[in-house]
Each structure stands twice: as C-alpha cells, then as structure tokens.
Design a protein around this motif. Structure first.
Motif, PDB file in Angstrom:
ATOM      1  N   ARG A  40       0.748  -1.168   0.194  1.00 32.95           N
ATOM      2  CA  ARG A  40       0.102  -0.068   0.002  1.00 32.95           C
ATOM      3  C   ARG A  40       0.823   1.199   0.033  1.00 32.95           C
ATOM      4  O   ARG A  40       0.580   2.243  -0.913  1.00 32.95           O
ATOM      5  CB  ARG A  40      -0.880   0.095   1.302  1.00 32.95           C
ATOM      6  CG  ARG A  40      -1.763   1.411   1.462  1.00 32.95           C
ATOM      7  CD  ARG A  40      -2.213   1.316   2.593  1.00 32.95           C
ATOM      8  NE  ARG A  40      -1.196   1.612   3.584  1.00 32.95           N
ATOM      9  CZ  ARG A  40      -1.450   1.943   4.931  1.00 32.95           C
ATOM     10  NH1 ARG A  40      -2.871   1.967   5.299  1.00 32.95           N
ATOM     11  NH2 ARG A  40      -0.534   2.005   5.674  1.00 32.95           N
ATOM     12  N   ASP A  41       1.897   1.240   0.668  1.00 32.69           N
ATOM     13  CA  ASP A  41       2.745   2.425   0.921  1.00 32.69           C
ATOM     14  C   ASP A  41       3.509   2.654  -0.418  1.00 32.69           C
ATOM     15  O   ASP A  41       3.538   3.747  -0.739  1.00 32.69           O
ATOM     16  CB  ASP A  41       3.980   2.265   1.965  1.00 32.69           C
ATOM     17  CG  ASP A  41       3.414   2.213   3.343  1.00 32.69           C
ATOM     18  OD1 ASP A  41       2.026   2.766   3.428  1.00 32.69           O
ATOM     19  OD2 ASP A  41       3.946   1.725   4.411  1.00 32.69           O
ATOM     20  N   TRP A  42       3.890   1.650  -1.139  1.00 32.08           N
ATOM     21  CA  TRP A  42       4.257   1.726  -2.799  1.00 32.08           C
ATOM     22  C   TRP A  42       3.379   2.335  -3.438  1.00 32.08           C
ATOM     23  O   TRP A  42       3.642   3.175  -4.409  1.00 32.08           O
ATOM     24  CB  TRP A  42       5.130   0.424  -3.132  1.00 32.08           C
ATOM     25  CG  TRP A  42       5.264   0.479  -4.506  1.00 32.08           C
ATOM     26  CD1 TRP A  42       6.566   1.037  -4.837  1.00 32.08           C
ATOM     27  CD2 TRP A  42       4.624   0.052  -5.749  1.00 32.08           C
ATOM     28  NE1 TRP A  42       6.543   1.024  -6.275  1.00 32.08           N
ATOM     29  CE2 TRP A  42       5.403   0.535  -6.693  1.00 32.08           C
ATOM     30  CE3 TRP A  42       3.494  -0.281  -5.802  1.00 32.08           C
ATOM     31  CZ2 TRP A  42       4.895   0.062  -8.209  1.00 32.08           C
ATOM     32  CZ3 TRP A  42       2.999  -0.436  -7.188  1.00 32.08           C
ATOM     33  CH2 TRP A  42       3.755  -0.365  -8.323  1.00 32.08           C
ATOM     34  N   ILE A 206      11.199  -9.569  -1.531  1.00 35.08           N
ATOM     35  CA  ILE A 206      12.082  -9.289  -2.754  1.00 35.08           C
ATOM     36  C   ILE A 206      11.265  -8.415  -3.747  1.00 35.08           C
ATOM     37  O   ILE A 206      11.830  -7.470  -4.429  1.00 35.08           O
ATOM     38  CB  ILE A 206      12.391 -10.452  -3.114  1.00 35.08           C
ATOM     39  CG1 ILE A 206      13.580 -11.124  -2.235  1.00 35.08           C
ATOM     40  CG2 ILE A 206      12.762 -10.613  -4.743  1.00 35.08           C
ATOM     41  CD1 ILE A 206      13.831 -12.966  -2.741  1.00 35.08           C
ATOM     42  N   LEU A 207       9.947  -8.860  -3.974  1.00 35.86           N
ATOM     43  CA  LEU A 207       9.111  -8.045  -5.086  1.00 35.86           C
ATOM     44  C   LEU A 207       9.049  -6.654  -4.861  1.00 35.86           C
ATOM     45  O   LEU A 207       9.102  -5.842  -5.701  1.00 35.86           O
ATOM     46  CB  LEU A 207       7.802  -8.927  -5.084  1.00 35.86           C
ATOM     47  CG  LEU A 207       6.979  -8.564  -6.253  1.00 35.86           C
ATOM     48  CD1 LEU A 207       6.269  -9.450  -6.969  1.00 35.86           C
ATOM     49  CD2 LEU A 207       5.773  -7.446  -5.910  1.00 35.86           C
ATOM     50  N   ALA A 212      10.324  -1.131  -6.295  1.00 34.00           N
ATOM     51  CA  ALA A 212      10.816   0.498  -5.912  1.00 34.00           C
ATOM     52  C   ALA A 212      11.975   0.813  -6.925  1.00 34.00           C
ATOM     53  O   ALA A 212      12.193   1.949  -7.059  1.00 34.00           O
ATOM     54  CB  ALA A 212      11.228   0.298  -4.491  1.00 34.00           C
ATOM     55  N   ALA A 213      12.551  -0.442  -7.301  1.00 37.65           N
ATOM     56  CA  ALA A 213      13.678   0.012  -8.217  1.00 37.65           C
ATOM     57  C   ALA A 213      13.350   0.087  -9.572  1.00 37.65           C
ATOM     58  O   ALA A 213      14.039   0.666 -10.584  1.00 37.65           O
ATOM     59  CB  ALA A 213      14.648  -0.939  -8.285  1.00 37.65           C
ATOM     60  N   GLU A 223       6.898  -8.394 -16.785  1.00 37.00           N
ATOM     61  CA  GLU A 223       8.094  -9.171 -17.406  1.00 37.00           C
ATOM     62  C   GLU A 223       9.178  -8.769 -16.862  1.00 37.00           C
ATOM     63  O   GLU A 223      10.066  -9.575 -16.264  1.00 37.00           O
ATOM     64  CB  GLU A 223       8.070  -9.440 -18.789  1.00 37.00           C
ATOM     65  CG  GLU A 223       6.756 -10.180 -19.371  1.00 37.00           C
ATOM     66  CD  GLU A 223       6.977 -10.388 -20.827  1.00 37.00           C
ATOM     67  OE1 GLU A 223       7.835 -11.318 -21.256  1.00 37.00           O
ATOM     68  OE2 GLU A 223       6.310  -9.760 -21.922  1.00 37.00           O
ATOM     69  N   ALA A 224       9.676  -7.493 -16.637  1.00 38.67           N
ATOM     70  CA  ALA A 224      10.895  -6.866 -16.201  1.00 38.67           C
ATOM     71  C   ALA A 224      10.702  -7.270 -14.559  1.00 38.67           C
ATOM     72  O   ALA A 224      12.052  -7.633 -14.001  1.00 38.67           O
ATOM     73  CB  ALA A 224      11.083  -5.518 -16.473  1.00 38.67           C
ATOM     74  N   LEU A 225       9.867  -6.840 -13.929  1.00 40.42           N
ATOM     75  CA  LEU A 225       9.579  -7.247 -12.601  1.00 40.42           C
ATOM     76  C   LEU A 225       9.943  -8.697 -12.436  1.00 40.42           C
ATOM     77  O   LEU A 225      10.652  -8.818 -11.397  1.00 40.42           O
ATOM     78  CB  LEU A 225       8.339  -6.765 -12.176  1.00 40.42           C
ATOM     79  CG  LEU A 225       7.840  -7.156 -10.807  1.00 40.42           C
ATOM     80  CD1 LEU A 225       8.742  -6.207  -9.852  1.00 40.42           C
ATOM     81  CD2 LEU A 225       6.451  -6.770 -10.439  1.00 40.42           C
ATOM     82  N   PHE A 226       9.397  -9.639 -13.071  1.00 39.35           N
ATOM     83  CA  PHE A 226       9.352 -11.242 -12.585  1.00 39.35           C
ATOM     84  C   PHE A 226      10.814 -11.247 -12.933  1.00 39.35           C
ATOM     85  O   PHE A 226      11.353 -12.127 -12.147  1.00 39.35           O
ATOM     86  CB  PHE A 226       8.490 -11.758 -13.565  1.00 39.35           C
ATOM     87  CG  PHE A 226       8.668 -13.182 -13.379  1.00 39.35           C
ATOM     88  CD1 PHE A 226       8.331 -14.174 -12.278  1.00 39.35           C
ATOM     89  CD2 PHE A 226       9.267 -14.148 -14.433  1.00 39.35           C
ATOM     90  CE1 PHE A 226       8.466 -15.168 -12.128  1.00 39.35           C
ATOM     91  CE2 PHE A 226       9.732 -15.466 -14.180  1.00 39.35           C
ATOM     92  CZ  PHE A 226       8.944 -16.252 -12.983  1.00 39.35           C
ATOM     93  N   ALA A 227      11.651 -10.962 -14.054  1.00 38.23           N
ATOM     94  CA  ALA A 227      12.890 -11.225 -14.079  1.00 38.23           C
ATOM     95  C   ALA A 227      13.762 -10.902 -13.104  1.00 38.23           C
ATOM     96  O   ALA A 227      14.574 -11.749 -12.729  1.00 38.23           O
ATOM     97  CB  ALA A 227      13.192 -10.565 -15.647  1.00 38.23           C
ATOM     98  N   ALA A 228      13.622  -9.685 -12.536  1.00 38.78           N
ATOM     99  CA  ALA A 228      14.320  -9.134 -11.119  1.00 38.78           C
ATOM    100  C   ALA A 228      14.257  -9.990 -10.305  1.00 38.78           C
ATOM    101  O   ALA A 228      15.149 -10.382  -9.551  1.00 38.78           O
ATOM    102  CB  ALA A 228      13.933  -7.682 -11.114  1.00 38.78           C
ATOM    103  N   VAL A 229      12.985 -10.416  -9.959  1.00 39.84           N
ATOM    104  CA  VAL A 229      12.857 -11.170  -8.761  1.00 39.84           C
ATOM    105  C   VAL A 229      13.043 -12.737  -9.094  1.00 39.84           C
ATOM    106  O   VAL A 229      13.798 -13.092  -7.953  1.00 39.84           O
ATOM    107  CB  VAL A 229      11.053 -11.234  -8.535  1.00 39.84           C
ATOM    108  CG1 VAL A 229      10.664 -12.338  -7.482  1.00 39.84           C
ATOM    109  CG2 VAL A 229      10.418 -10.004  -8.077  1.00 39.84           C
TER     110      VAL A 229
END
Length: 250
Positions: A40-42, A206-207, A212-213, A223-229
């Motif tokens: 929620r804060d994000w 982790i997610l 945040a990044a 897809e970029a989010l999942f790849a980073a996770v």
C-alpha cells in the motif's frame, strides 16, 4: 501521468493480508499484514489515491493496530470481487494477496479467508476470481497485475478431514480485452517461505524491493519485474537458502 503513461488516479488495488484465522493459533502466519501495508505504501508513493486502495487485513494478535482497513473474511472479500470492483472505473488493477493457500485436485489455487476453520476452510478460488475479472462484468482495467504470496502445496498432503468448500465466483461473458499478469510466490506443490523473525514473506519482500527500483510508476513492466525477482531467487537457490520457485503467468 507517470513516466509510463499511466494516470495513478486510474489505478485501483485490492490488497489482502491474512495472518490470523478462525481455525486458531496453529494457522497463524506472520508477515502478510506487514507485506500488504508495504505494498500500500508503494502504491501511495506512485501517486495512487488512498480511496483507490481497498485494504483488507486480518492481523495476528500482537500486531500493531492498523487504521482504515476492512475485514478479510469470505463474505467481505466475495462482496468486493463480485460487487465493488465492477463498480469502479480505471485502467490498471492490482490484486495483492498474502496468506495461506493450497492447490486443489483440479489444479486451482485456493486462498483461505480469515474465517476459515479446519471444519470449514472458507476460501476464494484464484482461477475463478481471475475468470470473473477478465469477463465483461469488469469494464475497463485492461491491465491487471495479480501478486499472490501463498503456498501451492497439494491439498491431499494436508489430509483434511473434510473437503474444501466451493470458492468460485460468477463470471460474465469472456473477453479478450484484459491482460492478466499473475506472479505467484511458488510453483505447484511448493511452499512459500515466510521469515518469522522479520515478520514478512520472502517473496513479497524481494518483490517490493524490485518494485521500488523499477520505472513505470504504478504500472511497471511485469516481465521486467518478474525477471528481477526470479534473478534474486536464483541467487538464493544457488546458496541453498531457498527452494521455492516463483512463477509468472501472462
């Protein structure tokens, strides 16, 4: 408008964190409430208004009081999914859920609600909820991001005394207007780890760091989010500290 071209005022989120269950202390799960509040804060940090964040929590005993949330029982969550979300308007929908889950014999992930007991494991069927929100009962919201931090252990391994009650929801006519990106904390048959000392879900933590990044405001590239996770988990798996394998469904 954000850098990704999404108006935060057109983003709506259903945020669920269930730590305490009617079944009693043996079901208590540390972390989901804290994770939900961090998410929620994000959302707030990206400009999403508080009125667009539907926060449903069931805090464990001893958790700091949280203002402005509603319950996470089956009736309340079903009402949100069946009535409240279709009455909203927007372009991007987030559904965040942290709590206990189990994979039933039909390969449906069942997410237990706060009023679940050993005798009546009240739940929301994730597949049914996805079907409902990808049908014509939900105007708009072409982009839908689902994040589920819950186990996908097989139902039969828990040897329940009774069957899981129906957790399905009514759906409308099928459409091709919605894109659903579903990030799951674990693969089929796997547990989703929680860190009881820090009071958080390993996957959620982790997610949230990766969210945040990433650029894109309240609508980053899934897809970029999942790849980073996944990269973070691969490093953990290489060190043999974690075995769970997050999955992405597009």
């Amino acid at each position: 408008m954000t850098a990704g071209g999404v108006d935060p005022a057109r983003v709506v989120a259903l945020v669920v964190g269930v730590e305490a269950y009617a079944a009693g202390p043996h079901w208590t799960l540390p972390g989901p409430v804290r994770d939900a509040l961090r998410f929620r804060d994000w959302l707030r940090s990206t400009g999403v208004p508080d009125t667009n964040i539907l926060l449903h929590l069931a805090p464990a005993e001893g958790t700091d009081a949280v203002a402005g949330h509603r319950g996470a029982d089956h009736e309340t969550l079903r009402r949100v999914l069946v009535h409240e979300l279709p009455a909203r308007q927007g372009d991007v929908l987030w559904v965040w859920w942290g709590g206990h889950g189990v994979l039933d014999r039909d390969e449906h992930l069942r997410l237990y609600c706060a009023d679940a007991t050993d005798a009546d494991r009240r739940n929301i069927d994730l597949e049914s909820a996805r079907r409902r929100l990808s049908s014509d009962v939900l105007p708009g919201f072409a982009e839908q991001n689902w994040v589920v931090d819950a186990c996908q252990t097989f139902e039969e391994r828990h040897r329940p005394a009774v069957t899981i009650p129906d957790g399905s929801l009514p759906a409308g006519q099928r459409l091709r207007a919605h894109r659903q990106n579903v990030l799951l904390a674990a693969d089929r048959g796997q547990r989703a780890a929680n860190d009881p000392v820090r009071g958080l879900g390993v996957f959620s933590d982790i997610l949230l760091h990766e969210l945040a990044a990433l650029p894109g405001g309240p609508a980053p590239d899934p897809e970029a989010l999942f790849a980073a996770v996944r990269n973070r988990f691969d490093r953990l798996r290489a060190g043999a500290s974690r075995t769970q394998l997050p999955t992405l469904q597009l």
